[in-house]
Design a protein around this motif. Structure first.
Motif: not given
Length: 259
Positions: A110-139
């Motif tokens: 669920t959305k609530e579960q995802r939000a809760s787990y996301a905080e756990v992952i960010k707090a305990h991961a060795v490392a994480y990174a997120i990248h946004f690929q914009p619409v302009q590149v997609i097109d």
């Protein structure tokens, strides 16, 4: 003798089978038997979750033995929508997995579960990174290639270099050892964690986009081609956040129907 209400509450708080629970089998009150059935159902689900978690850990351990202890799981969110970026995430999880129990393919949560787990992952991961690929590149280069490049970028953004990369049904340009895994977000704990970070980040982006374009309902459908979204497009036209290489956006842009 305890009341049905008292027993029901005690069973809700119990997390394992004890003598007093076993004794309830002889209690003929319908309310007690209903509560007992619910207790065993909850216990069975918890055991299934523990087993599934153990299997995901073992799956990743196979690649840790092959590549090294630091492996990165990589996944994406948003390849199919008509609007918004595709978002990818890379995650390196530590050896202590107990805190991650319950993490699964983001689509199964669920959305609530995802939000809760996301905080756990960010707090305990060795490392994480997120990248946004914009619409302009997609097109410009197509959604498949845009996703691959974004995945490679998210791996490159990790502050700790992994020994190997596990990806959900994709292969990327990297010098690191990599494994393309079909349905990887269901099999690998690392990929599942990445899927959660990608999904929550993209949903947050689309929620913000809804404030800029309140007529489109982005906070509800996240840019997917729902009836609500298509009706909004027909009424209000195409925004700069819509993918002009996707139909029906492509035809609308060619027809000059731009907001």
């Amino acid at each position: 003798m305890k009341t049905v209400k008292e027993i029901t509450q005690a069973l809700k708080e119990a997390n394992r089978e004890e003598d007093w629970v076993l004794a309830l089998a002889s209690d003929e009150r319908a309310g007690v038997q209903k509560a007992l059935k619910q207790f065993y159902g909850r216990l069975a689900k918890a055991q299934e979750a523990q087993q599934a978690h153990a299997e995901r850990v073992v799956f990743d351990d196979v690649y840790r033995a092959q590549y090294g202890p630091l492996i990165a799981g990589v996944d994406e969110a948003g390849r199919g929508p008509l609007a918004g970026p595709v978002v990818t995430a890379a995650v390196i999880l530590p050896k202590d997995f107990e805190v991650f129990e319950g993490i699964n393919d983001s689509k199964q949560l669920t959305k609530e579960q995802r939000a809760s787990y996301a905080e756990v992952i960010k707090a305990h991961a060795v490392a994480y990174a997120i990248h946004f690929q914009p619409v302009q590149v997609i097109d410009a280069i197509n959604i498949y290639e845009a996703t691959k490049r974004s995945m490679a970028r998210s791996v490159g953004l990790l502050k700790v270099q992994p020994a190997g990369v596990l990806l959900d049904a994709m292969t990327i340009a990297t010098s690191l050892p990599q494994q393309n895994i079909i349905k990887g977000d269901a099999k690998s704990l690392s990929i599942a964690a990445a899927s959660i970070l990608a999904k929550t980040a993209r949903d947050a982006y689309m929620d913000e986009l809804a404030l800029t374009y309140p007529n489109y309902g982005f906070e509800q459908h996240a840019g997917y081609g729902t009836k609500q979204h298509l009706e909004a497009l027909a009424k209000y036209g195409v925004t700069p956040e819509h993918r002009s290489s996707f139909e029906p956006i492509k035809s609308m842009v060619q027809g000059g129907w731009i907001k």
